[in-house]
Motif scaffolding. Structure first.
Motif, mmCIF file in Angstrom:
data_model
loop_
_atom_site.group_PDB
_atom_site.id
_atom_site.type_symbol
_atom_site.label_atom_id
_atom_site.label_comp_id
_atom_site.label_asym_id
_atom_site.label_seq_id
_atom_site.Cartn_x
_atom_site.Cartn_y
_atom_site.Cartn_z
ATOM 1 N N THR A 1 0.812 -1.223 0.000
ATOM 2 C CA THR A 1 0.000 0.000 0.000
ATOM 3 C C THR A 1 0.843 1.270 0.000
ATOM 4 N N MET A 2 2.141 1.159 0.195
ATOM 5 C CA MET A 2 3.021 2.332 0.237
ATOM 6 C C MET A 2 2.914 3.215 -1.018
ATOM 7 N N TYR B 1 0.429 3.845 -2.820
ATOM 8 C CA TYR B 1 -0.866 4.522 -2.866
ATOM 9 C C TYR B 1 -1.068 5.472 -1.688
ATOM 10 N N LEU B 2 -0.646 5.050 -0.506
ATOM 11 C CA LEU B 2 -0.830 5.870 0.690
ATOM 12 C C LEU B 2 0.307 6.855 0.913
ATOM 13 N N GLY B 3 1.477 6.583 0.349
ATOM 14 C CA GLY B 3 2.646 7.403 0.600
ATOM 15 C C GLY B 3 3.337 6.951 1.872
ATOM 16 N N THR C 1 1.642 8.640 5.516
ATOM 17 C CA THR C 1 0.326 8.105 5.837
ATOM 18 C C THR C 1 0.388 6.593 6.055
ATOM 19 N N GLY C 2 1.111 5.892 5.178
ATOM 20 C CA GLY C 2 1.230 4.442 5.304
ATOM 21 C C GLY C 2 1.960 4.022 6.562
ATOM 22 N N GLU D 1 5.177 9.428 -2.143
ATOM 23 C CA GLU D 1 4.219 10.430 -1.678
ATOM 24 C C GLU D 1 2.837 10.055 -2.197
ATOM 25 N N SER D 2 1.844 10.216 -1.373
ATOM 26 C CA SER D 2 0.475 9.919 -1.767
ATOM 27 C C SER D 2 -0.044 11.012 -2.699
ATOM 28 N N MET E 1 -3.214 11.356 -3.336
ATOM 29 C CA MET E 1 -4.485 11.799 -2.769
ATOM 30 C C MET E 1 -4.292 12.676 -1.538
ATOM 31 N N PRO F 1 -1.073 14.459 -0.002
ATOM 32 C CA PRO F 1 0.358 14.785 0.054
ATOM 33 C C PRO F 1 0.736 15.483 1.365
#
Length: 168
Positions: free
Chosen positions: A93-94, A96-98, A101-102, A147-148, A150, A152
């Protein structure tokens, strides 16, 4: 119910050799860098030392000629499986989430899994550790982190000042 593993020292030595061979192979694509200490130097030194210790363990086991057997409970297997699933999920998920956040999410879930029930404790620790790691890697070591798109979060973090010189 338990899982019984024989020759655990030999198995562990073999797995360490396999791991070190994989890491050595993966560092073949690292850029050469400047001089002898390019980006692949330190990972190779570490896996070289791991190989030496694994070889010493293997030789010691062969000399003793007493194979050890270990019984592992299914609850221990389940615990290790859940931890491995958390790590794999974090890595998948890194992108996508950054990183920030991840990492906060991973640390929150991991702490809950480890027995930290107080959200008032785990949330600030998760955020603090994630931000500290971000600054170490991005600001100090200059390693880019995902970096995400959605959310940042890192764009709102200030740059650091070291010795009067700003690191941006």
């Amino acid at each position: 119910m338990t899982l019984k593993i024989s020759h655990i020292d030999k198995v562990a030595s073999g797995l360490i050799f396999l791991l070190t061979a994989i890491i050595f192979y993966l560092t073949m694509d690292f850029p050469s860098g400047y001089g002898a200490t390019g980006p692949a130097f330190f990972p190779r030194v570490i896996v070289g030392l791991m190989s030496v210790f694994a070889l010493a363990q293997f030789v010691n086991v062969i000399r003793k000629d007493e194979p050890r057997t270990q019984e592992i409970s299914w609850s221990a297997v389940k615990t290790v499986g859940i931890a491995a699933t958390l790590i794999v999920g974090y890595l998948l998920t890194m992108p996508y989430l950054g990183f920030l956040t991840g990492t906060v999410g991973f640390l929150l879930v991991s702490m809950h899994f480890s027995g930290v029930e107080e959200f008032r404790t785990s949330l600030p620790v998760s955020i603090g550790v994630a931000i500290a790691l971000y600054y170490v890697f991005v600001q100090f070591l200059r390693v880019p982190l995902p970096e995400s798109a959605m959310l940042p979060v890192s764009r709102v973090l200030p740059g650091l000042f070291v010795g009067g010189v700003g690191i941006a």
